[in-house]
Scaffold this active site. Structure first.
Site, short mmCIF file in Angstrom:
data_model
loop_
_atom_site.label_atom_id
_atom_site.label_comp_id
_atom_site.label_asym_id
_atom_site.label_seq_id
_atom_site.Cartn_x
_atom_site.Cartn_y
_atom_site.Cartn_z
CG ASP A 81 1.55 5.35 -1.84
OD1 ASP A 81 1.03 5.83 -2.87
OD2 ASP A 81 1.43 4.14 -1.52
CG HIS A 82 -2.68 6.42 -1.60
ND1 HIS A 82 -3.70 6.63 -2.50
CD2 HIS A 82 -2.05 5.28 -2.01
CE1 HIS A 82 -3.68 5.66 -3.43
NE2 HIS A 82 -2.69 4.84 -3.16
CD GLU A 133 -6.63 7.53 -6.84
OE1 GLU A 133 -5.52 7.24 -6.35
OE2 GLU A 133 -7.67 6.93 -6.56
CG HIS A 179 -5.22 0.36 -3.28
ND1 HIS A 179 -5.99 1.48 -3.36
CD2 HIS A 179 -4.00 0.70 -3.79
CE1 HIS A 179 -5.28 2.48 -3.87
NE2 HIS A 179 -4.07 2.03 -4.15
O1 G3H Z 1 -0.09 3.13 -3.64
C1 G3H Z 1 0.25 1.94 -3.53
C2 G3H Z 1 -0.34 0.92 -4.33
O2 G3H Z 1 -1.35 1.34 -5.12
C3 G3H Z 1 -0.12 -0.50 -4.01
O3 G3H Z 1 -1.22 -1.34 -4.23
O4 G3H Z 1 -0.83 -3.07 -2.53
O5 G3H Z 1 -2.37 -3.45 -4.41
O6 G3H Z 1 0.08 -3.32 -4.80
P1 G3H Z 1 -1.07 -2.89 -3.98
ZN ZN Z 2 -2.29 3.19 -4.30
#
Ligand code: G3H
Ligand code: ZN
Length: 284
Positions: A81-82, A133, A179
């Protein structure tokens, strides 16, 4: 079983539901997500951030997810993730991840394309799918903060060119979510979402920052092309609130398993509720 995200998200796009992407940090979060998705017979994406790797160890997380996926009768995707760099994306691919998100969206367009293309080439040769993204969400994710005034909604033309220039399998877009914890009610730009979806109908779209977004808005987003929904903060809150309440109710308790177990159960309930909203139950 562990699979990449390509077929799973293509089916979601085609059939009008979304697959949940949930962040993991330890054994309890993995177990909770897997139990929830298994109970709902839903495909699921387990997400590992750079900070989660630092906290738990890449090899530990991969081993736990591999074993959980092997035992489960649902498609499981292990995602970075990211991912902030090509190097980390490569490392995760080599370690057995089945999808990676390369997030160099903070760089100028040409640099974002160059890094993403490099990851796509490496990943596709190894049967791994890639998300990237374009645009910028407000809020804090994995210690990276974007101030509200610096958030930048995704433009339709730039989404089209970015997908063509990079060859990615799914695209994260900025349409008003953020986020972390929302101060007010999030307002999503549904017209923009639909326009992006119509311009690149073959590319599954991803909604980040989805904790705290009302169920109705999530359903509407799915109708307009969102096929993957990222949730982290809602899980953390469910876990921490429950543990906190249990410790306050039983201040003398030294039963670590009972306390962590209650938190784990709270995450599982949250996962099942999200899967119901996303419409992915019974799609495994
Ligand atoms: O990549 C993970 C998310 O975008 C989670 O975002 O913590 O606001 O649910 P959130
Ligand atoms: Zn995210």
């Amino acid at each position: 079983m562990l699979v990449n995200a390509k077929q799973v998200l293509a089916a979601a796009s085609r059939e009008g539901y979304a697959v949940g992407h949930f962040n993991i940090n330890n054994l309890e979060t993995i177990q909770a997500i897997m139990s929830g998705a298994t109970a709902k017979k839903s495909p699921v994406i387990l997400a590992v951030s750079k900070s989660a790797i630092k906290y738990a160890g890449l090899d530990n997380l991969v081993a736990l997810v591999r074993l959980a996926a092997q035992k489960a009768d649902i498609p499981v995707i292990l995602n970075l993730d990211h991912g902030p760099s090509v190097e980390l994306a490569r490392e995760c691919i080599d370690a057995g991840f089945t999808n990676v998100m390369i997030d160099t969206s903070g760089l100028p367009y040409a640099d974002n394309v160059a890094a993403t293309r490099e990851v796509v080439a490496y990943a596709h040769e190894r049967g791994v799918s890639v998300e990237a993204e374009i645009g910028a969400l407000a809020g804090t994710e994995d210690n990276i903060s974007v101030a509200e005034q610096d958030a930048r909604y995704t433009k339709v033309e730039e989404a089209v060119s970015f997908v063509a220039d990079t060859g990615i399998d799914s695209l994260a877009i900025a349409i008003g979510t953020a986020h972390g914890v929302y101060k007010g009610e999030p307002r999503l730009d549904f017209d923009r979402l639909l326009a992006i979806h119509q311009a690149i109908p073959e590319t599954p779209l991803v909604l980040h920052g989805s904790s705290g977004v009302p169920a109705e808005s999530l359903r509407e987003a799915i109708k307009r092309g969102i096929a993957k929904i990222n949730i982290d903060t809602d899980l953390r809150q469910a876990f921490l609130r429950t543990i906190n309440a249990k410790m306050n109710a039983e201040p003398e308790s030294v039963d670590l398993r009972a306390i962590l177990g209650a938190g784990r159960e709270a995450i599982q309930h949250t996962i099942e509720a999200k899967i119901d909203i996303f419409g992915s139950a019974g799609r495994a």
